[in-house]
Design a protein around this motif. Structure first.
Motif, PDB file in Angstrom:
ATOM      1  N   UNK A 290      46.341   8.389  44.118  1.00 38.71           N
ATOM      2  CA  UNK A 290      45.730   9.750  43.689  1.00 38.71           C
ATOM      3  C   UNK A 290      45.590  10.477  44.723  1.00 38.71           C
ATOM      4  N   UNK A 291      45.684   9.855  46.138  1.00 41.48           N
ATOM      5  CA  UNK A 291      45.511  10.633  47.154  1.00 41.48           C
ATOM      6  C   UNK A 291      46.893  11.319  47.464  1.00 41.48           C
ATOM      7  N   UNK A 292      47.982  10.220  47.550  1.00 39.37           N
ATOM      8  CA  UNK A 292      49.304  10.692  47.808  1.00 39.37           C
ATOM      9  C   UNK A 292      50.012  11.634  46.688  1.00 39.37           C
ATOM     10  N   UNK A 293      49.412  11.568  45.583  1.00 37.41           N
ATOM     11  CA  UNK A 293      49.877  12.373  44.600  1.00 37.41           C
ATOM     12  C   UNK A 293      49.396  13.668  44.536  1.00 37.41           C
ATOM     13  N   UNK A 294      48.071  13.872  45.060  1.00 33.79           N
ATOM     14  CA  UNK A 294      47.430  15.263  45.300  1.00 33.79           C
ATOM     15  C   UNK A 294      48.128  15.859  46.428  1.00 33.79           C
ATOM     16  N   UNK A 295      48.396  15.241  47.355  1.00 31.77           N
ATOM     17  CA  UNK A 295      49.073  15.713  48.726  1.00 31.77           C
ATOM     18  C   UNK A 295      50.495  16.090  48.429  1.00 31.77           C
ATOM     19  N   UNK A 296      51.258  15.491  47.691  1.00 35.98           N
ATOM     20  CA  UNK A 296      52.650  15.743  47.665  1.00 35.98           C
ATOM     21  C   UNK A 296      52.723  16.884  46.523  1.00 35.98           C
ATOM     22  N   UNK A 297      51.888  16.839  45.398  1.00 38.18           N
ATOM     23  CA  UNK A 297      51.912  17.940  44.683  1.00 38.18           C
ATOM     24  C   UNK A 297      51.436  19.107  44.968  1.00 38.18           C
ATOM     25  N   UNK A 298      50.387  19.085  45.606  1.00 34.89           N
ATOM     26  CA  UNK A 298      49.815  20.403  46.293  1.00 34.89           C
ATOM     27  C   UNK A 298      50.656  21.052  47.341  1.00 34.89           C
ATOM     28  N   UNK A 299      51.028  20.063  48.260  1.00 34.38           N
ATOM     29  CA  UNK A 299      51.739  20.864  49.342  1.00 34.38           C
ATOM     30  C   UNK A 299      53.380  21.202  48.700  1.00 34.38           C
ATOM     31  N   UNK A 300      53.763  20.481  47.903  1.00 35.61           N
ATOM     32  CA  UNK A 300      55.053  20.803  47.292  1.00 35.61           C
ATOM     33  C   UNK A 300      54.934  22.373  46.680  1.00 35.61           C
ATOM     34  N   UNK A 301      53.648  22.251  45.853  1.00 31.30           N
ATOM     35  CA  UNK A 301      53.396  23.826  45.298  1.00 31.30           C
ATOM     36  C   UNK A 301      53.102  24.913  46.244  1.00 31.30           C
ATOM     37  N   UNK A 302      52.826  24.291  47.310  1.00 30.05           N
ATOM     38  CA  UNK A 302      52.649  25.478  48.395  1.00 30.05           C
ATOM     39  C   UNK A 302      53.763  25.880  48.995  1.00 30.05           C
ATOM     40  N   UNK A 303      54.708  24.991  48.952  1.00 30.79           N
ATOM     41  CA  UNK A 303      56.196  25.342  49.442  1.00 30.79           C
ATOM     42  C   UNK A 303      56.873  26.229  48.398  1.00 30.79           C
ATOM     43  N   UNK A 304      56.604  26.107  47.053  1.00 32.76           N
ATOM     44  CA  UNK A 304      57.238  26.688  46.263  1.00 32.76           C
ATOM     45  C   UNK A 304      56.692  28.191  45.912  1.00 32.76           C
TER      46      UNK A 304
END
Length: 311
Positions: free
Chosen positions: A100-114
């Motif tokens: 849950x933690x890794x998914x939130x971080x990678x999803x949220x931060x990849x979204x920030x990049x996009x």
């Protein structure tokens, strides 16, 4: 010995700046991976779904990940699972990480990049769905671009108020009200019907849709996707299980993948007056990028607990 990293451990070692860089590098290198990642999802005889992402691989990292998630929308947290980080040399299970933690971080931060790569110059940010992924997207965007105002809506009014208070923002009564006020809108919900249509938007706005990550989920209507510069993380996945599938659009409806924009192979937003949309599904290599970063930091800092699963 296997290193176990809990949510608290991960939050102690992960840093937005380092994770953004790991994800940016991953987008640049992932197309050269010799094995394609797979995303497998199934309904359950319970009020939830099971999803597995395998394998997370990236050139230059001698390890891979296998992720297994349970998604139960009515639960808190709604996502639970584990990421297994294996050695690429002999298959040793190097670490077990809270998914849950890794998914939130990678999803949220990849979204920030996009979002940063595609959004126009406006500095009013809107959030629809005030959960963990929106929280991490804002943390990532804070590293990339400032905003002057924040407008938040959630079906749970109390959660929207708490989110807005944490980020010095204000609340709105609907997704349409958010879109009327914001230049850039982030959606991270469990919606199964479009929250925004073309008529709810205006020229020059950007929308990042994180909720359409499995069949049946939809945040943006087909007319909005057709009118916008539409960027996804993987065309085929978006057309089979993501925003394109939900809107009944083919893979060719996407103008580009985010990696094309970050590599400079696609210009991204060419006109300030055009709408743009980033609608990712989430890719297995992203789990590896953050799991590897967390594992290295935990090893250096002595964080986590080692267990012998063979004892």
């Amino acid at each position: 010995m296997t290193l176990v990293l809990t949510r608290g451990d991960l939050e102690a070692v992960l840093a937005p700046g380092a994770c953004l860089e790991a994800l940016r590098e991953g987008f640049l290198r992932a197309r050269d991976a010799p094995v394609a990642g797979q995303r497998v999802r199934t309904d359950l005889p319970f009020p939830g779904t099971a999803t597995a992402l395998i394998p997370g691989v990236l050139p230059g990292i001698e390890a891979y990940t296998v992720k297994v998630n349970a998604k139960f929308p009515g639960a808190r947290p709604a996502l639970r699972g584990v990421i297994c980080l294996h050695s690429g040399r002999d298959g040793e299970l190097l670490a077990l990480l809270d998914s849950a933690t890794v998914t939130a971080w990678r999803t949220g931060l990849a979204a920030a990049l996009g979002t940063h790569a595609l959004a126009g110059p406006g500095d009013v940010l809107g959030v629809v769905g005030a959960g963990a992924q929106a929280e991490l997207t804002l943390r990532g965007l804070a590293q990339l671009r400032p905003w002057s105002d924040l407008v938040v809506h959630d079906t749970d009014a109390g959660r929207a108020e708490e989110f807005a208070a944490r980020h010095t923002g204000r609340t709105a009564a609907s997704a349409q009200e958010v879109a009327a006020a914001a230049d850039t809108v982030l959606l991270a919900t469990w919606a199964r019907e479009p929250l925004l249509r073309l008529s709810d938007t205006r020229d020059g706005q950007h929308f990042t849709s994180l909720g359409a990550d499995e069949p049946g989920k939809q945040e943006l209507a087909a007319d909005l996707l057709r009118a916008a510069l539409l960027v996804v993380d993987d065309r085929e996945l978006a057309a089979s299980t993501g925003a394109l599938a939900a809107a009944g659009l083919p893979s060719t409806a996407a103008d580009a993948e985010l990696a094309d924009v970050l590599r400079g192979d696609h210009p991204g937003r060419a006109s300030a007056g055009r709408r743009s949309v980033y609608a990712p599904v989430g890719l297995p290599w992203q789990d590896l990028a953050l799991a590897w970063s967390a594992y290295g930091a935990a090893e250096r800092e002595g964080v986590g607990r080692r267990v012998d699963l063979l004892a």
